[in-house]
Design an enzyme around this catalytic site. Structure first.
Site, PDB file in Angstrom:
ATOM      1  N   TYR A 186       0.192  11.831  -1.295  1.00 34.89           N
ATOM      2  CA  TYR A 186       0.762  11.278  -0.062  1.00 34.89           C
ATOM      3  C   TYR A 186       2.261  11.100  -0.272  1.00 34.89           C
ATOM      4  O   TYR A 186       2.699  10.245  -1.054  1.00 34.89           O
ATOM      5  CB  TYR A 186       0.097   9.941   0.243  1.00 34.89           C
ATOM      6  CG  TYR A 186       0.519   9.255   1.516  1.00 34.89           C
ATOM      7  CD1 TYR A 186       1.285   9.878   2.495  1.00 34.89           C
ATOM      8  CD2 TYR A 186       0.124   7.950   1.764  1.00 34.89           C
ATOM      9  CE1 TYR A 186       1.656   9.232   3.650  1.00 34.89           C
ATOM     10  CE2 TYR A 186       0.473   7.275   2.933  1.00 34.89           C
ATOM     11  CZ  TYR A 186       1.245   7.919   3.867  1.00 34.89           C
ATOM     12  OH  TYR A 186       1.602   7.269   5.013  1.00 34.89           O
ATOM     13  N   LYS A 244      -0.253  15.254   1.876  1.00 35.60           N
ATOM     14  CA  LYS A 244       0.006  14.635   3.177  1.00 35.60           C
ATOM     15  C   LYS A 244       1.509  14.439   3.269  1.00 35.60           C
ATOM     16  O   LYS A 244       2.081  13.626   2.546  1.00 35.60           O
ATOM     17  CB  LYS A 244      -0.730  13.298   3.304  1.00 35.60           C
ATOM     18  CG  LYS A 244      -0.422  12.557   4.617  1.00 35.60           C
ATOM     19  CD  LYS A 244      -1.068  11.177   4.617  1.00 35.60           C
ATOM     20  CE  LYS A 244      -0.685  10.406   5.876  1.00 35.60           C
ATOM     21  NZ  LYS A 244      -1.241   9.022   5.876  1.00 35.60           N
TER      22      LYS A 244
END
Length: 301
Positions: free
Chosen positions: A138, A167
């Site tokens: 992330y 992400k």
């Protein structure tokens, strides 16, 4: 399961519902997760930024994982966010997630402490290497002050075969292009900012870790499908309706605002855990104007 299928489609960054006494409302959590899977979402991502993970205790996080794994069974994977103040606790959380039955991990940077690539890379490497579960890195420099650059992501991917996805929430869709240029199809790329989803898919993203999906699951899935299919006219029409709501995902009080939308459409309540407080005053009035206009003009799908 095809390993890439974990990362293709709409995966809600599910909010954490709280009861009136401040405890996690596990019954609603299970129901809400099933509602979003029924609408076409492909997995569930709890314990991220929107999930208020920073205010949840270790055992609360494990309990949320258990509730979602039990609620979804074989229908969809649970992919919890793994973040902590310390590397040791993040590693323990990653290992417990596998034991509970989660099928993937979203690896966040550590809370509070952020320095250079040597330390942040070591942290990410320790968490990803703690398990053989498929992992998604992330990258959210606005929130966590750690920016995983494309070359650094490539270094982690080379070291860890189970790193399968990123992400990307840097707010710069050019990052998706840069990662794809450097790594080709080695990693799946997912959009993490709601108001960049159409642009991100055009750049090559294959998944969406979505926020407003908590209030509008069917519309989120439809927008994703139209954008992936290249139906630009239909996607643009739905996107223009959705954008004022999606932009609520990009401001400091995004958790409170998304939960307010949930309450207004009957898919949750706006309770948050302190230090967060529900929005009030002009901020609340402006948000309600956006929400009520969206409700009044909601398109037929």
């Amino acid at each position: 399961m095809n390993p890439t299928s974990l990362w293709r489609g709409v995966l809600p960054a599910i909010t954490t519902p709280f009861a009136a006494d401040g405890t996690v409302d596990h019954a609603f959590l299970a129901t809400h997760a099933r509602t979003m899977i029924d609408a076409g979402c492909v997995g569930m991502v709890p314990l991220g930024s929107l999930g208020e993970a920073a205010t949840l205790g270790f055992e609360e996080k494990l309990a949320i994982m258990r509730t979602l794994v039990q609620a979804l069974g074989d229908r969809a994977p649970v992919i919890p966010g793994i973040a902590s103040l310390s590397t040791d606790e993040a590693v323990r959380l990653a290992r417990e997630a596998k034991t509970i039955g989660c099928r993937g991990l979203m690896v966040l940077p550590p809370y509070v402490y952020s320095t250079d690539w040597r330390e942040m890379g070591a942290y990410a490497s320790a968490v990803i290497g703690a398990t053989d579960l498929p992992c998604m890195l992330y990258n959210n420099p606005p929130a966590y002050k750690t920016d995983f650059l494309p070359a650094q992501i490539a270094e982690l991917a080379a070291a860890h075969p189970n790193l399968q996805a990123v992400k990307e929430s840097s707010t710069d869709v050019r990052r998706i292009t840069a990662i794809r240029h450097l790594l080709g199809d080695r990693l799946e790329l997912l959009v993490g900012m709601d108001d960049a989803i159409v642009e991100g898919i055009a750049a090559g993203a294959t998944g969406w870790i979505a926020g407003l999906v908590n209030a509008y699951p069917k519309e989120s899935v439809k927008l994703f499908e139209l954008a992936r299919a290249g139906d630009s006219k239909a996607a643009d029409k739905l996107y223009q309706w959705f954008l004022p709501l999606l932009r609520l995902d990009t401001v400091p009080r995004f958790v409170q605002l998304i939960k307010l939308v949930q309450e207004q459409v009957g898919l949750g309540n706006e309770r948050v855990r302190a230090p967060r407080l529900p929005v009030e005053g002009d901020e609340r009035a402006q948000a309600l104007d956006v929400i009520r206009h969206a409700i009044a003009t909601r398109p037929e799908l």
